[in-house]
Design an enzyme around this catalytic site. Sequence first.
Site, mmCIF file in Angstrom:
data_model
loop_
_atom_site.group_PDB
_atom_site.id
_atom_site.type_symbol
_atom_site.label_atom_id
_atom_site.label_comp_id
_atom_site.label_asym_id
_atom_site.label_seq_id
_atom_site.Cartn_x
_atom_site.Cartn_y
_atom_site.Cartn_z
ATOM 1 N N GLY A 113 7.689 0.896 4.663
ATOM 2 C CA GLY A 113 6.695 1.763 4.649
ATOM 3 C C GLY A 113 5.385 1.402 3.399
ATOM 4 N N PRO A 118 8.994 -4.179 -0.491
ATOM 5 C CA PRO A 118 10.366 -4.043 0.356
ATOM 6 C C PRO A 118 9.966 -4.060 1.664
ATOM 7 C CG PRO A 118 9.145 -1.996 -0.633
ATOM 8 C CD PRO A 118 8.551 -3.106 -1.328
ATOM 9 N N VAL A 119 11.083 -4.696 2.486
ATOM 10 C CA VAL A 119 11.063 -4.817 3.931
ATOM 11 C C VAL A 119 11.254 -3.687 4.633
ATOM 12 C CG1 VAL A 119 11.918 -6.181 5.920
ATOM 13 C CG2 VAL A 119 11.450 -7.250 3.718
ATOM 14 N N ASP A 140 -2.459 -1.900 9.907
ATOM 15 C CA ASP A 140 -2.391 -1.779 8.627
ATOM 16 C C ASP A 140 -3.061 -3.097 8.038
ATOM 17 O OD1 ASP A 140 -1.546 0.795 8.281
ATOM 18 O OD2 ASP A 140 0.574 0.037 7.306
ATOM 19 N N ALA A 196 0.581 -7.414 4.604
ATOM 20 C CA ALA A 196 0.216 -8.220 3.769
ATOM 21 C C ALA A 196 0.459 -9.749 3.795
ATOM 22 C CB ALA A 196 0.988 -7.872 2.497
ATOM 23 N N LYS A 252 0.566 -1.339 -0.110
ATOM 24 C CA LYS A 252 0.157 -0.002 0.022
ATOM 25 C C LYS A 252 0.863 1.234 -0.094
ATOM 26 C CE LYS A 252 1.012 1.401 4.393
ATOM 27 N NZ LYS A 252 1.837 2.374 4.588
ATOM 28 N N GLY A 305 4.792 -6.543 5.761
ATOM 29 C CA GLY A 305 4.401 -7.736 7.105
ATOM 30 C C GLY A 305 3.124 -7.829 7.101
ATOM 31 N N ALA A 356 3.725 -1.821 4.062
ATOM 32 C CA ALA A 356 2.815 -2.793 4.818
ATOM 33 C C ALA A 356 3.226 -4.174 4.462
ATOM 34 C CB ALA A 356 1.506 -2.348 4.630
HETATM 35 C C1 LIG Z 1 2.685 4.273 8.959
HETATM 36 C C2 LIG Z 1 1.896 3.156 8.512
HETATM 37 C C3 LIG Z 1 0.855 4.034 7.840
HETATM 38 O O1 LIG Z 1 0.006 3.203 7.077
HETATM 39 O O2 LIG Z 1 2.233 2.088 7.892
HETATM 40 P P1 LIG Z 1 3.731 1.821 7.701
HETATM 41 O O3 LIG Z 1 4.586 2.847 6.809
HETATM 42 O O4 LIG Z 1 4.431 1.115 8.864
HETATM 43 O O5 LIG Z 1 3.734 0.768 6.577
HETATM 44 C C4 LIG Z 1 0.953 2.537 9.999
HETATM 45 O O6 LIG Z 1 0.373 3.615 10.642
HETATM 46 C C5 LIG Z 1 1.669 1.635 10.578
HETATM 47 O O7 LIG Z 1 0.919 0.454 10.778
HETATM 48 P P2 LIG Z 1 1.566 -0.911 11.519
HETATM 49 O O8 LIG Z 1 2.942 -1.133 10.829
HETATM 50 O O9 LIG Z 1 0.397 -2.035 11.111
HETATM 51 O O10 LIG Z 1 1.592 -0.540 12.913
HETATM 52 P P3 LIG Z 1 1.293 -1.283 14.187
HETATM 53 O O11 LIG Z 1 2.222 -2.777 13.829
HETATM 54 O O12 LIG Z 1 -0.063 -1.486 14.376
HETATM 55 O O13 LIG Z 1 2.036 -0.269 15.356
HETATM 56 C C6 LIG Z 1 3.598 -0.251 15.163
HETATM 57 C C7 LIG Z 1 3.914 0.969 16.120
HETATM 58 O O14 LIG Z 1 3.470 2.161 15.189
HETATM 59 C C8 LIG Z 1 3.014 3.018 15.848
HETATM 60 N N1 LIG Z 1 1.623 3.375 15.560
HETATM 61 C C9 LIG Z 1 1.076 2.789 14.513
HETATM 62 C C10 LIG Z 1 -0.131 3.197 14.031
HETATM 63 C C11 LIG Z 1 -0.636 4.121 14.717
HETATM 64 N N2 LIG Z 1 -1.943 4.687 14.323
HETATM 65 N N3 LIG Z 1 -0.037 4.939 15.616
HETATM 66 C C12 LIG Z 1 1.088 4.694 15.843
HETATM 67 O O15 LIG Z 1 1.918 5.392 16.717
HETATM 68 C C13 LIG Z 1 3.106 2.728 17.514
HETATM 69 O O16 LIG Z 1 4.420 3.014 17.893
HETATM 70 C C14 LIG Z 1 2.789 1.179 17.300
HETATM 71 O O17 LIG Z 1 3.600 0.554 18.435
HETATM 72 N N1 LIG Z 2 6.035 -11.085 6.995
HETATM 73 C C1 LIG Z 2 6.994 -10.244 7.276
HETATM 74 N N2 LIG Z 2 7.572 -9.352 6.272
HETATM 75 C C2 LIG Z 2 8.553 -8.215 6.432
HETATM 76 N N3 LIG Z 2 8.641 -8.150 7.714
HETATM 77 C C3 LIG Z 2 8.326 -8.588 8.728
HETATM 78 C C4 LIG Z 2 7.298 -9.693 8.373
HETATM 79 N N4 LIG Z 2 7.174 -10.069 9.613
HETATM 80 C C5 LIG Z 2 7.685 -9.352 10.529
HETATM 81 N N5 LIG Z 2 8.250 -8.414 10.020
HETATM 82 C C6 LIG Z 2 9.221 -7.323 10.761
HETATM 83 O O1 LIG Z 2 8.388 -6.086 10.594
HETATM 84 C C7 LIG Z 2 9.215 -5.099 10.288
HETATM 85 C C8 LIG Z 2 8.674 -4.169 9.451
HETATM 86 O O2 LIG Z 2 8.307 -4.758 8.381
HETATM 87 P P1 LIG Z 2 7.352 -4.199 7.122
HETATM 88 O O3 LIG Z 2 6.165 -4.733 7.451
HETATM 89 O O4 LIG Z 2 7.991 -4.793 5.731
HETATM 90 O O5 LIG Z 2 7.410 -2.783 7.119
HETATM 91 P P2 LIG Z 2 6.409 -1.479 7.165
HETATM 92 O O6 LIG Z 2 5.856 -1.552 8.529
HETATM 93 O O7 LIG Z 2 7.645 -0.464 7.053
HETATM 94 O O8 LIG Z 2 5.460 -1.497 6.226
HETATM 95 C C9 LIG Z 2 10.524 -5.686 9.830
HETATM 96 O O9 LIG Z 2 11.582 -5.023 9.926
HETATM 97 C C10 LIG Z 2 10.529 -6.993 10.166
HETATM 98 O O10 LIG Z 2 11.611 -7.208 11.172
#
Ligand SMILES: C[C@@](CO)(OP(=O)(O)O)[C@H](O)COP(=O)(O)OP(=O)(O)OC[C@H]1O[C@@H](n2ccc(N)nc2=O)[C@H](O)[C@@H]1O
Ligand SMILES: Nc1ncnc2c1ncn2[C@@H]1O[C@H](COP(=O)(O)OP(=O)(O)O)[C@@H](O)[C@H]1O
Length: 310
Positions: A105, A101-102, A143, A111, A16, A109, A107
Amino acid sequence: MLTVVTRPVRVRAPAKVNLHLAVGDLRADGYHDLTTVFHALSLVDDVSVVSAPSMSVTVRGDDAASVPVDSGNLAWRAAVMVAEAVGRAPGVAITIDKGIPVAGGMAGGSADAAATLVALDELWELGLSRAEIMGFAARLGSDVPFSVAGGTAVGTGRGEKLLPVLSRNTFHWVLALAKDGLSTPSVYRELDRLRERGTPPRAGDPDELMQALASGDPTRVGPLLVNDLQAAALSLRPDLRRTLRAGIDAGAIAGIVSGSGPTCAFLCASADDAVEVGAELSGAGVCRTVRVASGPVPGARVTRDERGRS
Ligand SMILES: C[C@@](CO)(OP(=O)(O)O)[C@H](O)COP(=O)(O)OP(=O)(O)OC[C@H]1O[C@@H](n2ccc(N)nc2=O)[C@H](O)[C@@H]1O
Ligand SMILES: Nc1ncnc2c1ncn2[C@@H]1O[C@H](COP(=O)(O)OP(=O)(O)O)[C@@H](O)[C@H]1O
């Protein structure tokens, strides 16, 4: 008698990008309230789940080495959560072909967790309702519900409360993947720190973006892309400014840090433009690698061969 499907179930789940990410203040539970517009992209992970004597996770692809293959993997946690809820032993072998990509940003994991929920529903013939799958998803991560839903959707709460958004046409994207990932919690922490020291701009509501998405015109959507986490990601990784500039110089309509970064996403006017922007960006030396993708695409779903087998 319990029927057991012994062939693997294969599920494809999308990455995403957040087209709009407005982050509220830090809540008492450590999360932030969000208003976000998620958009699912054709950059995918393929997850295969098969019955096995014990739990295992295998990860394949360029980024495989940085992904945990134990209970730290979100797919593993998804399997254990469902197994406990339905009273089964969590004996499955999960194989993840990583295209997302791991720690980028995007999502990835989430997915894989979404894919595992959908796969287990089929493998164990659970007949879970959409609401039950979404309940597991929200407990696994903010996410994960969107990774199940796909398409384009507004997320509120932690990001887990979803409403679909009407969007016309396919949008074309170039993604600049970075060498090292960024940890999501540390980017949220950096935003809190920046907000304590000053007043970085805050995104408003996404109404205008929704109208632009309904029009299907990427030149209307581009200027409305906004991400409150971008300032924090750039503060931690100042080199991303060069990447963002290079994408615009290469001809993209707009560029944005994807979620918590460090992947940068560039919206392009057409599929041909995206290929050109991708080629130029890849020669600019501002990222590890470049991918071209389109959206919206569906959420996690079983993929079947020509004989209808998953
Ligand atoms: C920033 C976003 C934008 O879509 O995505 P990514 O860039 O990581 O993919 C999301 O909010 C990431 O969602 P996700 O990766 O599922 O986060 P979670 O496992 O629920 O939370 C990991 C940590 O992110 C922070 N967190 C997450 C969601 C939220 N609304 N507020 C937060 O502050 C908290 O510190 C939490 O402990
Ligand atoms: N199935 C998975 N794929 C990727 N990373 C994972 C997975 N399960 C756990 N992780 C952990 O979650 C962290 C965040 O990974 P990812 O979901 O790819 O990124 P983001 O939170 O930026 O969207 C990684 O650094 C890894 O340690």
